[in-house]
Each structure stands twice: as structure tokens, then as C-alpha cells.
Design a protein around this motif. Sequence first.
Motif, PDB file in Angstrom:
ATOM      1  N   GLY A  35      84.764  82.207  34.851  1.00  0.00           N
ATOM      2  CA  GLY A  35      84.616  82.501  36.268  1.00  0.00           C
ATOM      3  C   GLY A  35      85.732  81.970  37.148  1.00  0.00           C
ATOM      4  N   LYS A  36      86.933  81.889  36.597  1.00  0.00           N
ATOM      5  CA  LYS A  36      88.109  81.451  37.357  1.00  0.00           C
ATOM      6  C   LYS A  36      89.107  82.600  37.413  1.00  0.00           C
ATOM      7  CE  LYS A  36      86.937  76.993  37.458  1.00  0.00           C
ATOM      8  NZ  LYS A  36      86.307  76.501  38.650  1.00  0.00           N
ATOM      9  N   LEU A  37      89.939  82.608  38.427  1.00  0.00           N
ATOM     10  CA  LEU A  37      91.000  83.597  38.497  1.00  0.00           C
ATOM     11  C   LEU A  37      92.097  83.233  37.500  1.00  0.00           C
ATOM     12  CD1 LEU A  37      91.290  83.977  42.371  1.00  0.00           C
ATOM     13  CD2 LEU A  37      90.139  85.526  40.771  1.00  0.00           C
ATOM     14  N   ARG A  38      92.741  84.247  36.939  1.00  0.00           N
ATOM     15  CA  ARG A  38      93.792  84.004  35.954  1.00  0.00           C
ATOM     16  C   ARG A  38      94.916  83.124  36.492  1.00  0.00           C
ATOM     17  NH1 ARG A  38      98.510  85.598  34.227  1.00  0.00           N
ATOM     18  NH2 ARG A  38      98.752  87.333  35.645  1.00  0.00           N
ATOM     19  N   PRO A  39      95.356  83.296  37.750  1.00  0.00           N
ATOM     20  CA  PRO A  39      96.411  82.405  38.246  1.00  0.00           C
ATOM     21  C   PRO A  39      96.013  80.923  38.244  1.00  0.00           C
ATOM     22  CG  PRO A  39      96.283  84.346  39.627  1.00  0.00           C
ATOM     23  CD  PRO A  39      95.096  84.384  38.692  1.00  0.00           C
ATOM     24  N   VAL A  40      94.727  80.645  38.420  1.00  0.00           N
ATOM     25  CA  VAL A  40      94.257  79.253  38.361  1.00  0.00           C
ATOM     26  C   VAL A  40      94.442  78.721  36.944  1.00  0.00           C
ATOM     27  CG1 VAL A  40      92.241  77.741  38.560  1.00  0.00           C
ATOM     28  CG2 VAL A  40      92.625  79.532  40.265  1.00  0.00           C
ATOM     29  N   LEU A  41      94.008  79.486  35.959  1.00  0.00           N
ATOM     30  CA  LEU A  41      94.170  79.080  34.564  1.00  0.00           C
ATOM     31  C   LEU A  41      95.647  78.966  34.206  1.00  0.00           C
ATOM     32  CD1 LEU A  41      92.888  78.385  31.846  1.00  0.00           C
ATOM     33  CD2 LEU A  41      92.868  80.837  31.327  1.00  0.00           C
ATOM     34  N   GLN A  42      96.444  79.867  34.723  1.00  0.00           N
ATOM     35  CA  GLN A  42      97.886  79.849  34.465  1.00  0.00           C
ATOM     36  C   GLN A  42      98.498  78.545  34.993  1.00  0.00           C
ATOM     37  OE1 GLN A  42      99.832  83.171  36.371  1.00  0.00           O
ATOM     38  NE2 GLN A  42     101.231  83.406  34.663  1.00  0.00           N
ATOM     39  N   ARG A  43      98.089  78.111  36.172  1.00  0.00           N
ATOM     40  CA  ARG A  43      98.614  76.865  36.739  1.00  0.00           C
ATOM     41  C   ARG A  43      98.116  75.651  35.961  1.00  0.00           C
ATOM     42  NH1 ARG A  43      96.922  78.914  41.811  1.00  0.00           N
ATOM     43  NH2 ARG A  43      95.801  76.991  42.206  1.00  0.00           N
ATOM     44  N   ILE A  44      96.875  75.704  35.479  1.00  0.00           N
ATOM     45  CA  ILE A  44      96.348  74.599  34.659  1.00  0.00           C
ATOM     46  C   ILE A  44      97.158  74.498  33.371  1.00  0.00           C
ATOM     47  CG2 ILE A  44      94.379  73.788  33.298  1.00  0.00           C
ATOM     48  CD1 ILE A  44      92.557  75.005  35.507  1.00  0.00           C
ATOM     49  N   GLU A  45      97.348  75.623  32.688  1.00  0.00           N
ATOM     50  CA  GLU A  45      98.119  75.623  31.444  1.00  0.00           C
ATOM     51  C   GLU A  45      99.562  75.191  31.677  1.00  0.00           C
ATOM     52  OE1 GLU A  45      97.959  79.218  29.144  1.00  0.00           O
ATOM     53  OE2 GLU A  45      95.835  78.996  28.703  1.00  0.00           O
ATOM     54  N   GLY A  46     100.093  75.470  32.852  1.00  0.00           N
ATOM     55  CA  GLY A  46     101.460  75.098  33.176  1.00  0.00           C
ATOM     56  C   GLY A  46     101.614  73.644  33.614  1.00  0.00           C
ATOM     57  N   GLY A  47     100.487  72.926  33.684  1.00  0.00           N
ATOM     58  CA  GLY A  47     100.537  71.524  34.068  1.00  0.00           C
ATOM     59  C   GLY A  47     100.751  71.308  35.553  1.00  0.00           C
ATOM     60  N   GLN A  48     100.512  72.339  36.350  1.00  0.00           N
ATOM     61  CA  GLN A  48     100.729  72.266  37.792  1.00  0.00           C
ATOM     62  C   GLN A  48      99.485  71.843  38.555  1.00  0.00           C
ATOM     63  OE1 GLN A  48     101.799  76.354  37.896  1.00  0.00           O
ATOM     64  NE2 GLN A  48     103.989  75.926  37.962  1.00  0.00           N
ATOM     65  N   VAL A  49      98.342  71.861  37.881  1.00  0.00           N
ATOM     66  CA  VAL A  49      97.063  71.546  38.517  1.00  0.00           C
ATOM     67  C   VAL A  49      96.365  70.460  37.710  1.00  0.00           C
ATOM     68  CG1 VAL A  49      94.784  72.499  39.077  1.00  0.00           C
ATOM     69  CG2 VAL A  49      96.816  73.884  39.414  1.00  0.00           C
ATOM     70  N   ASN A  50      95.736  69.546  38.420  1.00  0.00           N
ATOM     71  CA  ASN A  50      94.941  68.503  37.783  1.00  0.00           C
ATOM     72  C   ASN A  50      93.481  68.988  37.781  1.00  0.00           C
ATOM     73  OD1 ASN A  50      93.961  66.154  36.732  1.00  0.00           O
ATOM     74  ND2 ASN A  50      94.197  64.976  38.610  1.00  0.00           N
ATOM     75  N   PRO A  51      93.027  69.601  36.677  1.00  0.00           N
ATOM     76  CA  PRO A  51      91.672  70.163  36.667  1.00  0.00           C
ATOM     77  C   PRO A  51      90.616  69.063  36.676  1.00  0.00           C
ATOM     78  CG  PRO A  51      92.646  70.312  34.490  1.00  0.00           C
ATOM     79  CD  PRO A  51      93.711  69.792  35.394  1.00  0.00           C
ATOM     80  N   SER A  52      89.505  69.365  37.323  1.00  0.00           N
ATOM     81  CA  SER A  52      88.390  68.422  37.329  1.00  0.00           C
ATOM     82  C   SER A  52      87.754  68.373  35.943  1.00  0.00           C
ATOM     83  CB  SER A  52      87.331  68.859  38.352  1.00  0.00           C
ATOM     84  OG  SER A  52      86.675  70.040  37.907  1.00  0.00           O
ATOM     85  N   ILE A  53      86.987  67.350  35.707  1.00  0.00           N
ATOM     86  CA  ILE A  53      86.289  67.231  34.425  1.00  0.00           C
ATOM     87  C   ILE A  53      85.312  68.399  34.263  1.00  0.00           C
ATOM     88  CG2 ILE A  53      84.424  65.723  35.228  1.00  0.00           C
ATOM     89  CD1 ILE A  53      86.316  65.321  31.911  1.00  0.00           C
ATOM     90  N   TYR A  54      84.742  68.858  35.354  1.00  0.00           N
ATOM     91  CA  TYR A  54      83.836  70.011  35.307  1.00  0.00           C
ATOM     92  C   TYR A  54      84.598  71.260  34.837  1.00  0.00           C
ATOM     93  CZ  TYR A  54      80.508  73.592  36.670  1.00  0.00           C
ATOM     94  OH  TYR A  54      79.656  74.660  36.648  1.00  0.00           O
ATOM     95  N   THR A  55      85.798  71.478  35.402  1.00  0.00           N
ATOM     96  CA  THR A  55      86.603  72.631  34.998  1.00  0.00           C
ATOM     97  C   THR A  55      87.016  72.519  33.537  1.00  0.00           C
ATOM     98  OG1 THR A  55      87.405  72.993  37.254  1.00  0.00           O
ATOM     99  CG2 THR A  55      88.746  73.906  35.462  1.00  0.00           C
ATOM    100  N   LEU A  56      87.378  71.317  33.106  1.00  0.00           N
ATOM    101  CA  LEU A  56      87.735  71.121  31.696  1.00  0.00           C
ATOM    102  C   LEU A  56      86.552  71.425  30.787  1.00  0.00           C
ATOM    103  CD1 LEU A  56      89.916  67.896  31.901  1.00  0.00           C
ATOM    104  CD2 LEU A  56      90.694  70.251  31.479  1.00  0.00           C
ATOM    105  N   ARG A  57      85.368  71.056  31.224  1.00  0.00           N
ATOM    106  CA  ARG A  57      84.171  71.349  30.433  1.00  0.00           C
ATOM    107  C   ARG A  57      83.937  72.858  30.348  1.00  0.00           C
ATOM    108  NH1 ARG A  57      78.107  69.098  31.572  1.00  0.00           N
ATOM    109  NH2 ARG A  57      77.239  69.795  29.612  1.00  0.00           N
ATOM    110  N   GLU A  58      84.148  73.566  31.463  1.00  0.00           N
ATOM    111  CA  GLU A  58      84.019  75.026  31.456  1.00  0.00           C
ATOM    112  C   GLU A  58      85.040  75.659  30.508  1.00  0.00           C
ATOM    113  OE1 GLU A  58      84.570  75.727  35.691  1.00  0.00           O
ATOM    114  OE2 GLU A  58      82.546  76.547  35.757  1.00  0.00           O
TER     115      GLU A  58
END
Length: 75
Positions: A35-58
Motif C-alpha cells: 500500500g505504498k507508492l512506488r516512488p516511496v519504495l524507490q527512495r527507501i531502496e536508494g537509502g534516501q528515506v529513513n523508514p519507520s519500523i512499521y514500514t519495515l514490518r510491512e
Amino acid sequence: MSINKARIQKNIGLRIRQLRLEKGITQEELSSSIGKLRPVLQRIEGGQVNPSIYTLREIAGGLGVKLEELLQGLK
């Protein structure tokens, strides 16, 4: 941002990408399943975003792994 924090963010992103590719899942498929937009996942994979523990669990759930496996070996 401290060097350590930046390195951890980058390593988390690389780990997510590694697991996603091993499972043969596209960014679009994973982002849709959690339930996330692809650009959000792209930024997480690129190390540009510090994902919350909840997002990491998802993300772990979307990859079919436990959170512990997702975070395994991070430095």
C-alpha cells in the motif's frame, strides 16, 4: 545526518532490494502489496528515506520474510 545513520539507511535499502530481487518481485508489485507508492519504495531502496519500523514490518511482510530476516546482517 551522521555517517552511521546514512550508512544504515543505505544498507537497509540495499537489503530490501536484494531480497526483492531474490524473490523475483518488482518494485511496483511490492509497493502495491504494502500500500505504498512506488516512488516511496524507490527512495527507501536508494537509502534516501529513513523508514519507520512499521514500514519495515510491512515491507518484510510483502517480501514474505520476518522483520528479523530483513534486518539481518545490517551494520
